[in-house]
Enzyme design. Structure first.
Site, PDB file in Angstrom:
ATOM      1  N   HIS A 162      -9.382   1.255   5.439  1.00  0.00           N
ATOM      2  CA  HIS A 162      -8.358   1.122   5.924  1.00  0.00           C
ATOM      3  C   HIS A 162      -8.229   1.995   7.248  1.00  0.00           C
ATOM      4  O   HIS A 162      -8.929   2.787   7.323  1.00  0.00           O
ATOM      5  CB  HIS A 162      -7.439   1.411   4.924  1.00  0.00           C
ATOM      6  CG  HIS A 162      -5.787   1.971   5.492  1.00  0.00           C
ATOM      7  ND1 HIS A 162      -5.012   2.873   6.411  1.00  0.00           N
ATOM      8  CD2 HIS A 162      -4.493   1.007   5.062  1.00  0.00           C
ATOM      9  CE1 HIS A 162      -4.204   2.023   6.702  1.00  0.00           C
ATOM     10  NE2 HIS A 162      -3.332   1.018   5.970  1.00  0.00           N
ATOM     11  N   LYS A 216       0.190   3.986   0.243  1.00  0.00           N
ATOM     12  CA  LYS A 216      -0.420   5.752   0.256  1.00  0.00           C
ATOM     13  C   LYS A 216      -0.004   6.851  -0.188  1.00  0.00           C
ATOM     14  O   LYS A 216      -0.290   6.335  -1.982  1.00  0.00           O
ATOM     15  CB  LYS A 216      -0.157   5.411   1.592  1.00  0.00           C
ATOM     16  CG  LYS A 216       0.448   4.233   2.678  1.00  0.00           C
ATOM     17  CD  LYS A 216      -0.019   4.629   4.729  1.00  0.00           C
ATOM     18  CE  LYS A 216       0.472   3.044   4.492  1.00  0.00           C
ATOM     19  NZ  LYS A 216       0.001   2.951   6.149  1.00  0.00           N
ATOM     20  N   GLU A 235      -6.872   4.160   8.295  1.00  0.00           N
ATOM     21  CA  GLU A 235      -6.273   5.989   8.304  1.00  0.00           C
ATOM     22  C   GLU A 235      -7.772   6.301   7.567  1.00  0.00           C
ATOM     23  O   GLU A 235      -7.949   7.622   8.248  1.00  0.00           O
ATOM     24  CB  GLU A 235      -4.743   6.385   6.844  1.00  0.00           C
ATOM     25  CG  GLU A 235      -3.552   6.074   8.156  1.00  0.00           C
ATOM     26  CD  GLU A 235      -2.621   5.004   7.165  1.00  0.00           C
ATOM     27  OE1 GLU A 235      -2.932   5.263   5.742  1.00  0.00           O
ATOM     28  OE2 GLU A 235      -1.726   4.602   7.236  1.00  0.00           O
ATOM     29  N   GLY A 267       2.559   1.438  10.945  1.00  0.00           N
ATOM     30  CA  GLY A 267       3.703   2.610  11.031  1.00  0.00           C
ATOM     31  C   GLY A 267       4.364   2.753  12.195  1.00  0.00           C
ATOM     32  O   GLY A 267       4.639   4.218  12.203  1.00  0.00           O
ATOM     33  N   GLU A 310      -5.301  -5.695  10.602  1.00  0.00           N
ATOM     34  CA  GLU A 310      -4.490  -5.011  11.154  1.00  0.00           C
ATOM     35  C   GLU A 310      -4.070  -4.210  12.315  1.00  0.00           C
ATOM     36  O   GLU A 310      -5.450  -2.829  12.597  1.00  0.00           O
ATOM     37  CB  GLU A 310      -3.957  -3.596   9.617  1.00  0.00           C
ATOM     38  CG  GLU A 310      -3.752  -4.157   8.394  1.00  0.00           C
ATOM     39  CD  GLU A 310      -3.187  -2.806   7.401  1.00  0.00           C
ATOM     40  OE1 GLU A 310      -2.047  -3.205   6.687  1.00  0.00           O
ATOM     41  OE2 GLU A 310      -4.052  -2.226   7.146  1.00  0.00           O
ATOM     42  N   ASN A 347       0.878  -0.826  -0.069  1.00  0.00           N
ATOM     43  CA  ASN A 347      -0.171  -0.463   0.359  1.00  0.00           C
ATOM     44  C   ASN A 347       1.007   0.747  -0.258  1.00  0.00           C
ATOM     45  O   ASN A 347       1.583   1.611   1.302  1.00  0.00           O
ATOM     46  CB  ASN A 347      -0.791  -0.068   1.204  1.00  0.00           C
ATOM     47  CG  ASN A 347      -1.822   1.202   1.470  1.00  0.00           C
ATOM     48  OD1 ASN A 347      -1.831   2.231   1.125  1.00  0.00           O
ATOM     49  ND2 ASN A 347      -2.093   1.246   2.861  1.00  0.00           N
ATOM     50  N   SER A 366       3.038  -2.785  10.025  1.00  0.00           N
ATOM     51  CA  SER A 366       5.065  -2.990  10.546  1.00  0.00           C
ATOM     52  C   SER A 366       5.639  -3.837   9.721  1.00  0.00           C
ATOM     53  O   SER A 366       6.529  -4.625  10.641  1.00  0.00           O
ATOM     54  CB  SER A 366       5.617  -2.784  11.756  1.00  0.00           C
ATOM     55  OG  SER A 366       5.178  -0.982  11.993  1.00  0.00           O
TER      56      SER A 366
HETATM   57  C1  PEP Z   1      -0.182  -0.036   6.328  1.00  0.00           C
HETATM   58  O1  PEP Z   1      -0.830   0.989   5.905  1.00  0.00           O
HETATM   59  O2  PEP Z   1      -1.627  -0.754   5.936  1.00  0.00           O
HETATM   60  C2  PEP Z   1       0.524  -0.545   7.343  1.00  0.00           C
HETATM   61  C3  PEP Z   1       0.520  -2.361   7.157  1.00  0.00           C
HETATM   62  O3  PEP Z   1       1.625   0.140   6.940  1.00  0.00           O
HETATM   63  P1  PEP Z   1       2.748   0.274   8.060  1.00  0.00           P
HETATM   64  O4  PEP Z   1       3.251  -1.312   7.464  1.00  0.00           O
HETATM   65  O5  PEP Z   1       3.568   0.421   7.499  1.00  0.00           O
HETATM   66  O6  PEP Z   1       2.484  -0.158   9.084  1.00  0.00           O
END
Ligand code: PEP
Length: 249
Positions: free
Chosen positions: A94, A11, A96, A172, A166, A9, A212
């Site tokens: 997501h 973003k 976010e 992040g 997630e 992703n 992460s």
């Molecule tokens: C994400 O945005 O779906 C995500 C898992 O980000 P990150 O891998 O940076 O934690």
């Protein structure tokens, strides 16, 4: 057997030339792994360049999708517009979108249904916050997100759905759920999906872990019985790290 899916992703990152270069490098990195799907979700504006640079080896997804075919929906993107640019999937719900843009389970459910109606596979993201985990409500929160997010979805449609677990506290932050924590939740999600649909349908659905994921933790996460892939943010923006993740062992 569920085919592993590694999804990046991107973003709100990368200019069109940078996206083109990264897509070409990722396509090359994915050339000699035939037993897994590799997907990228670039910003909408980069989709045409990415499609051209990546060829057919990579799957493409939108980072979001509207439920309507067209109309007065400023700032939204229609399923057909994503399909026209080579997308077969769309990320929906997501964290976010939920946290920064106020998307609710019922709105996300409309996106899931709209994507399926117009032939896109939704990747439904769910996850608990740190406060919810510490309050012991992780399973209850996830169950609500699944039930409401998938309300009204038929059995046939459900079989192709992808769910991404997630945990919000791991996105992040550099803080990953342990492989055991991920497996515990994924097993719970599959059981919940079996209750919502059917056991054999739940057995076909891919459940990704996100939060992460990096070259150092991907192998152990992917060894878990109910972890069918990864949704990767930060580590998907550099070919070196994403290549290693694609090549999980
Ligand atoms: C994400 O945005 O779906 C995500 C898992 O980000 P990150 O891998 O940076 O934690």
């Amino acid at each position: 057997m569920r085919r592993p899916l590694i999804a990046g992703n991107w973003k709100m990152h990368l200019t069109i030339p940078a996206a083109r270069a990264l897509a070409a490098a990722v396509a090359k990195a994915a050339e000699n792994v035939a037993d897994r799907d590799v997907l990228i979700a670039p910003p909408f504006t980069s989709l045409p360049a990415v499609r051209e640079a990546a060829g057919n080896r990579l799957l493409l997804a939108g980072q979001n999708v509207c439920w309507e075919e067209q109309g007065a929906f400023t700032g939204e993107i229609a399923p057909g517009m994503l399909k026209e640019l080579g997308c077969t999937m769309a990320i929906v719900g997501h964290s976010e979108r939920r946290q920064l843009f106020g998307e609710t389970n019922s709105l996300i459910n409309r996106r899931v249904a709209g994507a399926l109606k117009f032939g896109l596979i939704p990747i439904l993201c769910i996850g608990e916050t740190l406060a919810e985990r510490e309050a012991g409500t992780t399973f209850a929160v996830l169950e609500t997100q699944l039930k409401q997010g998938l309300a009204g979805i038929t059995l046939t449609a459900a079989a192709q759905l992808v769910v991404a677990y997630e945990p919000v506290w791991a996105i992040g932050t550099g803080r990953t759920a342990t492989a055991a924590q991920a497996q515990e939740v994924h097993a719970y999600l599959r059981q919940t999906l079996a209750a919502l649909f059917e056991k054999n349908i739940a057995g076909q659905m891919r459940i990704l872990y996100g939060g992460s994921v990096n070259p150092a933790n991907v192998d152990e996460l992917m060894r878990q019985a109910d972890v069918d892939g990864a949704l990767v943010g930060g580590a998907a923006l550099k070919v070196e790290s994403f290549e290693r993740i694609i090549h999980f062992q």
